[in-house]
Design a protein around this motif. Structure first.
Motif, PDB file in Angstrom:
ATOM      1  N   TYR A 208       8.481 -11.906  -7.134  1.00 17.40           N
ATOM      2  CA  TYR A 208       7.136 -12.470  -7.171  1.00 17.40           C
ATOM      3  C   TYR A 208       6.382 -12.068  -5.915  1.00 17.40           C
ATOM      4  CZ  TYR A 208       8.054 -15.199 -11.337  1.00 17.40           C
ATOM      5  OH  TYR A 208       8.331 -15.572 -12.628  1.00 17.40           O
ATOM      6  N   MET A 209       5.200 -11.529  -6.132  1.00 16.08           N
ATOM      7  CA  MET A 209       4.354 -11.078  -5.021  1.00 16.08           C
ATOM      8  C   MET A 209       3.121 -11.962  -4.944  1.00 16.08           C
ATOM      9  SD  MET A 209       2.384  -7.412  -4.622  1.00 16.08           S
ATOM     10  CE  MET A 209       3.710  -6.510  -3.817  1.00 16.08           C
ATOM     11  N   ASN A 210       2.812 -12.437  -3.745  1.00 11.63           N
ATOM     12  CA  ASN A 210       1.606 -13.238  -3.545  1.00 11.63           C
ATOM     13  C   ASN A 210       0.425 -12.308  -3.283  1.00 11.63           C
ATOM     14  OD1 ASN A 210       2.794 -15.875  -3.714  1.00 11.63           O
ATOM     15  ND2 ASN A 210       3.728 -15.494  -1.724  1.00 11.63           N
ATOM     16  N   THR A 211      -0.456 -12.194  -4.271  1.00  5.46           N
ATOM     17  CA  THR A 211      -1.669 -11.407  -4.091  1.00  5.46           C
ATOM     18  C   THR A 211      -2.742 -12.299  -3.488  1.00  5.46           C
ATOM     19  OG1 THR A 211      -2.632 -11.883  -6.252  1.00  5.46           O
ATOM     20  CG2 THR A 211      -1.017 -10.093  -6.133  1.00  5.46           C
ATOM     21  N   ASP A 212      -3.959 -11.810  -3.411  1.00  6.62           N
ATOM     22  CA  ASP A 212      -5.048 -12.597  -2.827  1.00  6.62           C
ATOM     23  C   ASP A 212      -5.519 -13.698  -3.761  1.00  6.62           C
ATOM     24  OD1 ASP A 212      -4.828 -10.827  -0.767  1.00  6.62           O
ATOM     25  OD2 ASP A 212      -6.609  -9.661  -1.295  1.00  6.62           O
ATOM     26  N   ASP A 379       9.808 -10.245   6.478  1.00  4.53           N
ATOM     27  CA  ASP A 379      10.192 -10.212   5.071  1.00  4.53           C
ATOM     28  C   ASP A 379       9.022  -9.794   4.177  1.00  4.53           C
ATOM     29  OD1 ASP A 379       8.510 -12.404   4.874  1.00  4.53           O
ATOM     30  OD2 ASP A 379      10.128 -13.875   4.853  1.00  4.53           O
ATOM     31  N   PHE A 380       9.298  -9.775   2.894  1.00  6.08           N
ATOM     32  CA  PHE A 380       8.352  -9.275   1.904  1.00  6.08           C
ATOM     33  C   PHE A 380       7.056 -10.081   1.897  1.00  6.08           C
ATOM     34  CE2 PHE A 380       6.959  -8.837  -2.602  1.00  6.08           C
ATOM     35  CZ  PHE A 380       6.738  -7.466  -2.604  1.00  6.08           C
ATOM     36  N   ASP A 381       7.162 -11.396   1.906  1.00  2.13           N
ATOM     37  CA  ASP A 381       5.965 -12.247   1.880  1.00  2.13           C
ATOM     38  C   ASP A 381       5.106 -12.022   3.118  1.00  2.13           C
ATOM     39  OD1 ASP A 381       6.580 -13.358  -0.551  1.00  2.13           O
ATOM     40  OD2 ASP A 381       7.661 -15.067   0.304  1.00  2.13           O
ATOM     41  N   GLU A 382       5.731 -11.842   4.267  1.00  2.00           N
ATOM     42  CA  GLU A 382       4.986 -11.601   5.502  1.00  2.00           C
ATOM     43  C   GLU A 382       4.231 -10.280   5.427  1.00  2.00           C
ATOM     44  OE1 GLU A 382       5.778 -11.002  10.300  1.00  2.00           O
ATOM     45  OE2 GLU A 382       7.388 -11.772   9.013  1.00  2.00           O
ATOM     46  N   ILE A 387      -0.923  -7.289   5.027  1.00  2.00           N
ATOM     47  CA  ILE A 387      -1.687  -6.175   4.468  1.00  2.00           C
ATOM     48  C   ILE A 387      -3.109  -6.589   4.114  1.00  2.00           C
ATOM     49  CG2 ILE A 387      -1.867  -4.707   2.403  1.00  2.00           C
ATOM     50  CD1 ILE A 387       1.151  -4.438   2.476  1.00  2.00           C
ATOM     51  N   ARG A 388      -3.299  -7.841   3.836  1.00  2.80           N
ATOM     52  CA  ARG A 388      -4.599  -8.326   3.353  1.00  2.80           C
ATOM     53  C   ARG A 388      -5.734  -7.967   4.327  1.00  2.80           C
ATOM     54  NH1 ARG A 388      -6.003 -14.571   1.543  1.00  2.80           N
ATOM     55  NH2 ARG A 388      -8.144 -14.144   0.850  1.00  2.80           N
ATOM     56  N   GLY A 389      -6.785  -7.366   3.792  1.00  2.00           N
ATOM     57  CA  GLY A 389      -7.963  -7.061   4.593  1.00  2.00           C
ATOM     58  C   GLY A 389      -7.848  -5.835   5.477  1.00  2.00           C
ATOM     59  N   THR A 390      -6.734  -5.119   5.407  1.00  2.00           N
ATOM     60  CA  THR A 390      -6.555  -3.933   6.258  1.00  2.00           C
ATOM     61  C   THR A 390      -7.212  -2.706   5.609  1.00  2.00           C
ATOM     62  OG1 THR A 390      -4.457  -3.360   5.191  1.00  2.00           O
ATOM     63  CG2 THR A 390      -4.367  -4.821   7.119  1.00  2.00           C
ATOM     64  N   GLY A 391      -7.327  -1.645   6.400  1.00  2.00           N
ATOM     65  CA  GLY A 391      -7.835  -0.391   5.859  1.00  2.00           C
ATOM     66  C   GLY A 391      -6.928   0.154   4.775  1.00  2.00           C
ATOM     67  N   LEU A 392      -5.605  -0.043   4.944  1.00  2.00           N
ATOM     68  CA  LEU A 392      -4.651   0.386   3.930  1.00  2.00           C
ATOM     69  C   LEU A 392      -4.906  -0.340   2.611  1.00  2.00           C
ATOM     70  CD1 LEU A 392      -2.092   1.971   3.153  1.00  2.00           C
ATOM     71  CD2 LEU A 392      -0.740   0.055   4.024  1.00  2.00           C
ATOM     72  N   SER A 393      -5.192  -1.638   2.701  1.00  2.00           N
ATOM     73  CA  SER A 393      -5.495  -2.428   1.509  1.00  2.00           C
ATOM     74  C   SER A 393      -6.742  -1.909   0.809  1.00  2.00           C
ATOM     75  CB  SER A 393      -5.682  -3.897   1.896  1.00  2.00           C
ATOM     76  OG  SER A 393      -6.108  -4.659   0.783  1.00  2.00           O
ATOM     77  N   GLN A 394      -7.774  -1.570   1.577  1.00  2.00           N
ATOM     78  CA  GLN A 394      -9.025  -1.071   0.992  1.00  2.00           C
ATOM     79  C   GLN A 394      -8.812   0.262   0.294  1.00  2.00           C
ATOM     80  OE1 GLN A 394     -11.780  -1.009   4.265  1.00  2.00           O
ATOM     81  NE2 GLN A 394     -11.604  -3.203   4.634  1.00  2.00           N
ATOM     82  N   VAL A 395      -8.041   1.137   0.929  1.00  2.00           N
ATOM     83  CA  VAL A 395      -7.769   2.442   0.322  1.00  2.00           C
ATOM     84  C   VAL A 395      -6.991   2.278  -0.977  1.00  2.00           C
ATOM     85  CG1 VAL A 395      -6.381   4.537   0.590  1.00  2.00           C
ATOM     86  CG2 VAL A 395      -7.914   3.820   2.424  1.00  2.00           C
ATOM     87  N   MET A 396      -5.964   1.439  -0.958  1.00  2.00           N
ATOM     88  CA  MET A 396      -5.149   1.255  -2.159  1.00  2.00           C
ATOM     89  C   MET A 396      -5.916   0.526  -3.261  1.00  2.00           C
ATOM     90  SD  MET A 396      -2.504   2.926  -1.854  1.00  2.00           S
ATOM     91  CE  MET A 396      -1.553   3.765  -0.595  1.00  2.00           C
ATOM     92  N   ASN A 397      -6.887  -0.285  -2.879  1.00  2.00           N
ATOM     93  CA  ASN A 397      -7.745  -0.914  -3.882  1.00  2.00           C
ATOM     94  C   ASN A 397      -8.547   0.142  -4.614  1.00  2.00           C
ATOM     95  OD1 ASN A 397     -10.733  -2.119  -4.422  1.00  2.00           O
ATOM     96  ND2 ASN A 397      -9.169  -3.661  -4.819  1.00  2.00           N
TER      97      ASN A 397
END
Length: 872
Positions: A208-212, A379-382, A387-397
């Protein structure tokens, strides 16, 4: 050539297989002997020649052996008979070694698509560049966008440094690992029964992954279940890969596994470097490759090395490639980033070079800045939270937005009804544009930001401005709209409603009109007549108005005018029969009768075509634009306004002192066409001709994303099928029409739509979901380019004289090296100001519309870079 071991001999012989004697069937190389199988076990002259050609001086024919340096070990060469049927028909798995030795394209796959779900493989040459973080970021953005409506299978195939497996080590327990899967398939094959049994074990192997927005479930296949698997099974990995006559059995199994789990996509984290564990995925053209590189030299060169092996030996298309430059230091300049991107994208771009590419670099190449908060995560949840709000997140979006679609594509049939609708729409659009382009009767105008500001900024004060705009930006078209509406309140009221009208209204008086718009003169006469009625007492001298241009041209030819400010004041007063001695007297009269007037001037460009010294015209323009408006502003209780339309480059040439200050003064009124405004214009024009594009809401309220969505019905989402990897239609059209400053002109957009809709009755309607076919879109650029160059020749002679130098270059290829053409600093600056040239890495680049007009072609791989420069 030096050969050190028997393995070097084997590689050299296999790599030069095209030089073999036709009688050779097979060569086996052992630590103590080389055996050549042929029809007859006898050495002949042709055998000796072939071995000499391949091995050089290392082959010693007199001794029938191969010499290994520097140890002077000799391996004897013997011959054995071998019938044709004895030659094994084994297909090699596409490992790095086999692909390298075969050299030719060995990626032939019977089916163009994978047998199950799409597979995305993330690869990096070295570790520590954010590959695994990128995998997690993409999966999270898919979750953000689609929630649990779409499912993903994530596979950790990095058997030596399994990052995903370690991150999830404290999480749920899994029933199956990637090593287990390879082992099972190697023993039991890849039958449906095997896949079903594996799926049965994996049904609960979820994370289970916690998204935004919510928690989403993903399937996960770890690298191993028990650490000892890495020690006991890893040495056997090559044998596990050779499990079938199908060389792509591994990618097929992974794809089928995704389908059996009812996932929509498989994302696999590959082993870094040149690893045979990763090779089958990299060489399979059906698998999408996502290459991750940092800015370090090792990472860049290593990524290029892997790309070279992959693209030189597999028929891979750019549509299945993405390149990510990660961990970019904040101090690295934009130019530095671009240079690295050039290196990382060069090989796939050259491999996919062709005349009709419709892909853009920034649709497959992405830059991600370094962010310290992504270091040392736990860990995975951390990780998901960080990742939230990072440049990597924007690119992958951005990447995720084009991967999956919630609504299945409706495969419309091109029925007679649909065909009729499309052809009628094309006819209506072409007809409307044909009328609008030439007629002065079309009183339609799009309320752009510039026009809106002209109106709203002058609700309380009579407008007195200079409107700057590039060639083709719509200056004359806007002048025509003012003239047709005859008064300020008529113009402002129609476009913005009664709440922005000027108290007391104001009559337009066309003082100067371009010669290039012959059909407007009747409208000018009507406007003057209405102004005369409005002012009253028949004050306006129509003869003086109509003869002003001839008088201006005469003064320029004779060169007898030294005070152009006084000239303009005198001619303005002359329009009123010289009843007033000064502008203040005229202004006072207008105040007494409660009237306002606004002079309109266009066509200053025409004066530069006269056979007179250009300095004279520049002095006239300077006095008119820089001196006259301030003179009017000094009038007490001002009732006289002015709107002067002038081309931006002409104003800059004429106003040499404090031009920046002058431009800033009128900047908000300039006719600048951003790419969003250009798309808005395209939608507005379509709405005038085709009812389907007429909208309930105000077009001004639409953002770019909404505009592009509406335009999909006009020219499609992609230049191909919607689910294809062709370029986004809107962005490609913008790139083809833009200058190197990202600016377009209204004239170019309108002209493009005119040519794209020209042959509507005959064009083959291959895509019934749109009006403009991709073939028509591409074909429309060439006539647009030709007309643009002709206009530059007619209207911007000094610019054209520079562009003529490019026409004289013998080898017309972009980018153009500086040694092929000589431009002065002034010439280069003039072209750069117009957005017609860019210098980068000591090379010249031209915008697409100028390139086509000048007849230049691209060198291998240059097209996507140039087009991407145009859509920033």
């Amino acid at each position: 050539m030096m050969l050190f071991t028997w393995k070097d001999i084997e590689n050299t012989l296999l790599f030069n297989k095209e030089k073999w004697n036709a009688a050779w069937k097979k060569i086996s190389v052992y630590p103590d002997e080389v055996v050549i199988y042929k029809d007859e076990a006898v050495e002949n002259e042709q055998d000796i020649e072939c071995l000499n050609d391949i091995l050089g001086s290392c082959y010693r024919p007199e001794q029938k052996c191969i010499l290994l340096d520097p140890f002077e070990v000799r391996l004897p060469v013997s011959y054995e008979e071998m019938d044709e049927w004895e030659v094994p028909a084994r297909q090699e798995v596409p490992l790095f070694r086999e692909m390298y030795l075969k050299k030719e394209d060995s990626s032939a796959v019977e089916k163009e698509e994978l047998p199950g779900k799409p597979v995305i493989a993330f690869h990096s040459y070295k570790g520590g560049v954010g590959r695994t973080l990128s995998v997690i970021a993409l999966v999270k953005e898919i979750g953000n966008r689609y929630g649990n409506q779409r499912k993903v299978l994530v596979v950790d195939s990095d058997l030596e440094a399994p990052g995903l497996t370690w991150v999830l080590e404290e999480g749920p327990k899994f029933s199956m690992s990637y090593l287990d899967l390879l082992s099972i398939v190697s023993v039991y094959g890849d039958t449906e029964e095997v896949i079903d049994k594996v799926v049965g074990l994996m049904q609960t192997d979820t994370v289970y992954m916690n998204t935004d927005t919510e928690r989403v479930k993903i399937f996960f296949l770890p690298a191993y279940l028990r650490k000892e698997q890495m020690l006991t099974m890893m040495p056997k990995i090559d044998s596990l890969l050779h499990v079938s006559d199908n060389p792509y059995v591994i990618t097929d199994v992974i794809s089928r596994l995704g389908a059996a789990l009812e996932a929509d996509l498989v994302v696999i984290d590959l082993r870094a470097g040149v690893s045979n564990i990763s090779a089958p995925f990299l060489f399979d053209r059906r698998v999408q490759k996502y290459f991750i590189s940092s800015t370090s030299l090792q990472s860049i060169k290593g990524t290029r090395f892997v790309e070279e092996q992959v693209y030189s030996r597999s028929r891979l298309h750019i549509e299945n490639t993405k390149v990510f430059l990660t961990m970019i230091p904040n101090e690295l300049s934009e130019e530095g980033i671009q240079q690295i991107m050039d290196q990382l994208t060069q090989i796939p771009e050259i491999a996919n070079d062709g005349a009709d590419e419709t892909y853009l670099r920034d649709e497959y190449a992405y830059a991600v800045q370094f962010e310290s908060r992504l270091l040392g995560l736990g860990d995975f949840d951390e990780i998901c939270q960080a990742i939230r709000g990072t440049g990597l997140s924007q690119v992958m979006n951005q990447v995720a937005s084009n991967l999956l679609c919630l609504k299945e594509r409706n495969d419309m049939s091109n029925s007679e009804m649909e065909e009729k609708k499309i052809r009628e729409g094309l006819k209506a659009l072409h007809g409307y544009l044909n009328i609008t382009a030439e007629s002065s009767d079309a009183a339609d105008i799009l309320l752009t930001d510039s026009i809106h500001k002209i109106i709203t900024k002058h609700q309380k004060e009579l407008t007195n401005i200079v409107v700057l705009g590039a060639k083709g930006s719509g200056k004359t078209y806007l002048y025509r709209q003012f003239v047709q509406r005859q008064s300020w309140n008529s113009f402002a009221g129609e476009l913005c409603g009664g709440n922005v009208m000027f108290p007391g209204n104001a009559a337009f008086i066309p003082l100067l009109t371009t010669k290039n718009d012959q059909k407007i003169f009747s409208a000018v006469e009507c406007c003057l007549e209405e102004a005369d009625r409005y002012v009253g007492d028949s004050l306006i001298d129509f003869t003086a108005c109509q003869g002003l241009r001839e008088e201006v041209e005469s003064c320029l030819r004779e060169g007898n005018e030294n005070n152009w400010l006084a000239f303009w004041e005198k001619r303005i007063l002359g329009l009123f029969g010289n009843q007033f001695a000064t502008l203040q007297e005229l202004n006072q009269h207008l105040s007494n009768v409660g009237r306002n007037i606004i002079f309109l001037l266009d066509g200053l460009d025409d004066l530069f075509n006269l056979a007179v010294p250009v300095e004279r015209v520049e002095t006239l323009v300077q006095a008119l634009c820089q001196d006259l408006p301030p003179r009017l502003n000094r009038l007490k209780d001002r009732h006289i306004g002015m709107i002067i339309f002038v081309r931006r480059d002409i104003a800059e040439e004429s106003i040499r002192y404090n031009f920046q200050q002058f431009r800033d003064q009128y900047k908000e009124f300039s006719l600048n066409w951003s790419q969003t405004e250009a798309l808005r214009l395209a939608l507005w024009v379509a709405g005038k001709a085709i009812p389907e594009f007429s909208m309930q809401e105000d077009i001004q309220t639409l953002g770019r994303e909404k505009i592009e969505e509406r335009l999909e019905t006009l020219w499609g989402k992609k230049l191909g099928k919607e689910d294809s990897k062709e370029a986004n239609s809107a962005r490609w059209i913008l790139a083809a029409l833009s200058d190197l400053k990202g600016q377009l002109q209204a004239r170019d957009i309108v002209r493009f739509l005119f040519y794209a809709s020209e042959n509507g009755e005959n064009v083959a309607l291959k895509f019934p979901d749109r009006y403009l076919m991709p073939s028509a879109v591409r074909a429309a650029i060439e006539p647009c380019a030709s007309e643009k160059l002709k206009e530059i020749e007619d209207e911007m002679k000094t610019v054209y004289q520079i562009l003529e130098k490019f026409e004289k270059v013998e080898e017309r290829k972009l980018p153009l090296t500086l040694d092929k053409i000589t431009l002065s600093v002034e010439e280069l600056a003039k072209l750069e100001e117009q957005g017609y040239i860019k210098v980068e890495d000591k090379k010249y680049y031209l915008p697409e519309i100028i390139r086509q007009a000048l007849g230049y072609r691209y060198e291998s791989g240059a097209r996507p870079k140039v087009l991407s420069l145009l859509v920033k």
